[in-house]
Design a protein around this motif. Structure first.
Motif, PDB file in Angstrom:
ATOM      1  N   LEU A  28       0.830  -1.206   0.000  1.00 13.65           N
ATOM      2  CA  LEU A  28       0.000   0.000   0.000  1.00 13.65           C
ATOM      3  C   LEU A  28       0.865   1.257   0.000  1.00 13.65           C
ATOM      4  CD1 LEU A  28      -2.754  -1.179   2.484  1.00 13.65           C
ATOM      5  CD2 LEU A  28      -3.041  -0.711   0.043  1.00 13.65           C
ATOM      6  N   GLU A  29       1.928   1.253   0.765  1.00 16.35           N
ATOM      7  CA  GLU A  29       2.816   2.422   0.806  1.00 16.35           C
ATOM      8  C   GLU A  29       3.532   2.613  -0.523  1.00 16.35           C
ATOM      9  OE1 GLU A  29       5.144   1.708   4.314  1.00 16.35           O
ATOM     10  OE2 GLU A  29       3.404   2.003   5.619  1.00 16.35           O
ATOM     11  N   ARG A  30       3.950   1.533  -1.173  1.00 15.31           N
ATOM     12  CA  ARG A  30       4.595   1.653  -2.495  1.00 15.31           C
ATOM     13  C   ARG A  30       3.629   2.210  -3.533  1.00 15.31           C
ATOM     14  NH1 ARG A  30       6.701  -3.499  -1.572  1.00 15.31           N
ATOM     15  NH2 ARG A  30       5.338  -4.382  -3.131  1.00 15.31           N
ATOM     16  N   LEU A  31       2.343   1.917  -3.376  1.00 13.95           N
ATOM     17  CA  LEU A  31       1.336   2.427  -4.304  1.00 13.95           C
ATOM     18  C   LEU A  31       0.972   3.883  -4.024  1.00 13.95           C
ATOM     19  CD1 LEU A  31      -1.030  -0.666  -4.491  1.00 13.95           C
ATOM     20  CD2 LEU A  31       0.440   0.232  -6.316  1.00 13.95           C
ATOM     21  N   GLY A  32       1.511   4.431  -2.958  1.00 15.52           N
ATOM     22  CA  GLY A  32       1.274   5.835  -2.652  1.00 15.52           C
ATOM     23  C   GLY A  32       0.264   6.079  -1.544  1.00 15.52           C
ATOM     24  N   PHE A  33      -0.288   5.015  -0.981  1.00 15.45           N
ATOM     25  CA  PHE A  33      -1.232   5.191   0.111  1.00 15.45           C
ATOM     26  C   PHE A  33      -0.513   5.737   1.332  1.00 15.45           C
ATOM     27  CE2 PHE A  33      -3.736   2.530  -2.568  1.00 15.45           C
ATOM     28  CZ  PHE A  33      -5.059   2.668  -2.175  1.00 15.45           C
ATOM     29  N   ARG A  34      -1.244   6.514   2.096  1.00 18.32           N
ATOM     30  CA  ARG A  34      -0.712   7.152   3.292  1.00 18.32           C
ATOM     31  C   ARG A  34      -1.373   6.509   4.508  1.00 18.32           C
ATOM     32  NH1 ARG A  34      -4.191  10.375   3.920  1.00 18.32           N
ATOM     33  NH2 ARG A  34      -4.389  11.004   1.774  1.00 18.32           N
ATOM     34  N   LEU A  35      -0.566   6.190   5.517  1.00 16.30           N
ATOM     35  CA  LEU A  35      -1.095   5.615   6.753  1.00 16.30           C
ATOM     36  C   LEU A  35      -1.896   6.680   7.485  1.00 16.30           C
ATOM     37  CD1 LEU A  35      -1.202   3.239   8.783  1.00 16.30           C
ATOM     38  CD2 LEU A  35       0.862   4.204   9.813  1.00 16.30           C
ATOM     39  N   GLU A  36      -3.148   6.374   7.780  1.00 22.54           N
ATOM     40  CA  GLU A  36      -4.001   7.333   8.487  1.00 22.54           C
ATOM     41  C   GLU A  36      -4.331   6.903   9.904  1.00 22.54           C
ATOM     42  OE1 GLU A  36      -7.449   8.302   6.128  1.00 22.54           O
ATOM     43  OE2 GLU A  36      -6.297   9.883   5.164  1.00 22.54           O
ATOM     44  N   GLY A  37      -4.146   5.630  10.205  1.00 24.33           N
ATOM     45  CA  GLY A  37      -4.460   5.214  11.559  1.00 24.33           C
ATOM     46  C   GLY A  37      -4.030   3.799  11.873  1.00 24.33           C
ATOM     47  N   HIS A  38      -3.778   3.569  13.135  1.00 24.76           N
ATOM     48  CA  HIS A  38      -3.455   2.241  13.655  1.00 24.76           C
ATOM     49  C   HIS A  38      -4.491   1.958  14.731  1.00 24.76           C
ATOM     50  CE1 HIS A  38      -0.211  -0.597  15.502  1.00 24.76           C
ATOM     51  NE2 HIS A  38      -1.285  -1.240  15.109  1.00 24.76           N
ATOM     52  N   PHE A  39      -5.465   1.129  14.401  1.00 20.48           N
ATOM     53  CA  PHE A  39      -6.574   0.837  15.308  1.00 20.48           C
ATOM     54  C   PHE A  39      -6.243  -0.425  16.086  1.00 20.48           C
ATOM     55  CE2 PHE A  39     -10.330   3.264  13.392  1.00 20.48           C
ATOM     56  CZ  PHE A  39      -9.510   4.203  12.823  1.00 20.48           C
ATOM     57  N   LEU A  40      -6.104  -0.286  17.391  1.00 19.96           N
ATOM     58  CA  LEU A  40      -5.747  -1.405  18.244  1.00 19.96           C
ATOM     59  C   LEU A  40      -6.992  -2.199  18.640  1.00 19.96           C
ATOM     60  CD1 LEU A  40      -3.172   0.405  20.536  1.00 19.96           C
ATOM     61  CD2 LEU A  40      -2.731  -0.958  18.494  1.00 19.96           C
ATOM     62  N   GLU A  41      -6.893  -3.501  18.512  1.00 25.04           N
ATOM     63  CA  GLU A  41      -7.973  -4.418  18.897  1.00 25.04           C
ATOM     64  C   GLU A  41      -9.319  -3.961  18.347  1.00 25.04           C
ATOM     65  OE1 GLU A  41      -7.894  -5.155  23.103  1.00 25.04           O
ATOM     66  OE2 GLU A  41      -5.779  -5.716  23.057  1.00 25.04           O
ATOM     67  N   ASP A  42      -9.394  -3.723  17.037  1.00 23.31           N
ATOM     68  CA  ASP A  42     -10.615  -3.167  16.459  1.00 23.31           C
ATOM     69  C   ASP A  42     -11.570  -4.202  15.882  1.00 23.31           C
ATOM     70  OD1 ASP A  42      -8.911  -3.666  14.285  1.00 23.31           O
ATOM     71  OD2 ASP A  42      -9.864  -2.133  13.080  1.00 23.31           O
ATOM     72  N   ALA A  43     -11.163  -5.457  15.774  1.00 28.83           N
ATOM     73  CA  ALA A  43     -12.059  -6.476  15.216  1.00 28.83           C
ATOM     74  C   ALA A  43     -11.739  -7.827  15.820  1.00 28.83           C
ATOM     75  CB  ALA A  43     -11.902  -6.527  13.704  1.00 28.83           C
ATOM     76  N   ALA A  44     -12.770  -8.663  15.881  1.00 26.33           N
ATOM     77  CA  ALA A  44     -12.594 -10.032  16.379  1.00 26.33           C
ATOM     78  C   ALA A  44     -13.287 -10.983  15.412  1.00 26.33           C
ATOM     79  CB  ALA A  44     -13.173 -10.173  17.777  1.00 26.33           C
ATOM     80  N   PHE A  45     -12.536 -11.917  14.872  1.00 30.96           N
ATOM     81  CA  PHE A  45     -13.093 -12.886  13.928  1.00 30.96           C
ATOM     82  C   PHE A  45     -13.072 -14.306  14.484  1.00 30.96           C
ATOM     83  CE2 PHE A  45     -11.346  -9.424  11.354  1.00 30.96           C
ATOM     84  CZ  PHE A  45     -12.485  -9.041  10.682  1.00 30.96           C
ATOM     85  N   LYS A  46     -12.331 -14.518  15.555  1.00 33.78           N
ATOM     86  CA  LYS A  46     -12.197 -15.847  16.163  1.00 33.78           C
ATOM     87  C   LYS A  46     -12.375 -15.734  17.669  1.00 33.78           C
ATOM     88  CE  LYS A  46      -8.674 -17.353  12.870  1.00 33.78           C
ATOM     89  NZ  LYS A  46      -7.308 -17.847  12.751  1.00 33.78           N
ATOM     90  N   LYS A  47     -12.570 -16.892  18.289  1.00 36.10           N
ATOM     91  CA  LYS A  47     -12.659 -16.949  19.747  1.00 36.10           C
ATOM     92  C   LYS A  47     -11.650 -17.968  20.251  1.00 36.10           C
ATOM     93  CE  LYS A  47     -17.356 -15.412  20.002  1.00 36.10           C
ATOM     94  NZ  LYS A  47     -18.646 -15.533  20.625  1.00 36.10           N
ATOM     95  N   ASP A  48     -11.186 -17.748  21.473  1.00 38.48           N
ATOM     96  CA  ASP A  48     -10.254 -18.698  22.074  1.00 38.48           C
ATOM     97  C   ASP A  48     -11.026 -19.902  22.611  1.00 38.48           C
ATOM     98  OD1 ASP A  48     -11.322 -17.935  24.532  1.00 38.48           O
ATOM     99  OD2 ASP A  48      -9.548 -16.818  25.161  1.00 38.48           O
ATOM    100  N   GLU A  49     -10.329 -20.831  23.218  1.00 36.12           N
ATOM    101  CA  GLU A  49     -10.961 -22.063  23.712  1.00 36.12           C
ATOM    102  C   GLU A  49     -12.004 -21.814  24.807  1.00 36.12           C
ATOM    103  OE1 GLU A  49      -7.229 -21.102  25.766  1.00 36.12           O
ATOM    104  OE2 GLU A  49      -7.558 -21.618  23.678  1.00 36.12           O
ATOM    105  N   ASP A  50     -11.955 -20.662  25.443  1.00 31.38           N
ATOM    106  CA  ASP A  50     -12.940 -20.318  26.473  1.00 31.38           C
ATOM    107  C   ASP A  50     -14.089 -19.469  25.933  1.00 31.38           C
ATOM    108  OD1 ASP A  50     -11.537 -21.649  28.529  1.00 31.38           O
ATOM    109  OD2 ASP A  50     -10.172 -19.924  28.712  1.00 31.38           O
ATOM    110  N   GLY A  51     -14.094 -19.233  24.622  1.00 30.66           N
ATOM    111  CA  GLY A  51     -15.164 -18.457  24.003  1.00 30.66           C
ATOM    112  C   GLY A  51     -14.962 -16.962  24.016  1.00 30.66           C
ATOM    113  N   ARG A  52     -13.807 -16.509  24.486  1.00 28.98           N
ATOM    114  CA  ARG A  52     -13.515 -15.063  24.491  1.00 28.98           C
ATOM    115  C   ARG A  52     -13.001 -14.645  23.113  1.00 28.98           C
ATOM    116  NH1 ARG A  52     -10.941 -16.411  29.844  1.00 28.98           N
ATOM    117  NH2 ARG A  52      -9.264 -16.984  28.451  1.00 28.98           N
TER     118      ARG A  52
END
Length: 69
Positions: A28-52
């Motif tokens: 993305l950076e080579r294509l000229g895109f600029r970093l606008e944000g670093h979102f910490l822990e913004d999505a969850a697609f899986k759960k651990d063995e305890d369902g968290r």
């Protein structure tokens, strides 16, 4: 991106990737895109063995038409 900016008349293109996916971030950076944000822990697609949720963090990029053309 030429098609998006010239034919579809887009003003802005955005993209995001997992913050551990450094190859995608570099591309993305080579294509000229600029970093606008670093979102910490913004999505969850899986759960651990305890369902968290297992959260991922994402990098958000953008490119304006005037930056591309």
């Amino acid at each position: 991106m030429d098609y998006l900016f010239t034919v579809l008349d887009a003003r802005r293109i955005t993209a995001c990737c997992n913050d551990t996916n450094l190859k995608s971030a570099r591309l993305l950076e080579r294509l000229g895109f600029r970093l606008e944000g670093h979102f910490l822990e913004d999505a969850a697609f899986k759960k651990d063995e305890d369902g968290r949720p297992i959260y991922i963090s994402s990098l958000y990029y953008a490119l304006l038409r005037r930056e591309w053309l």
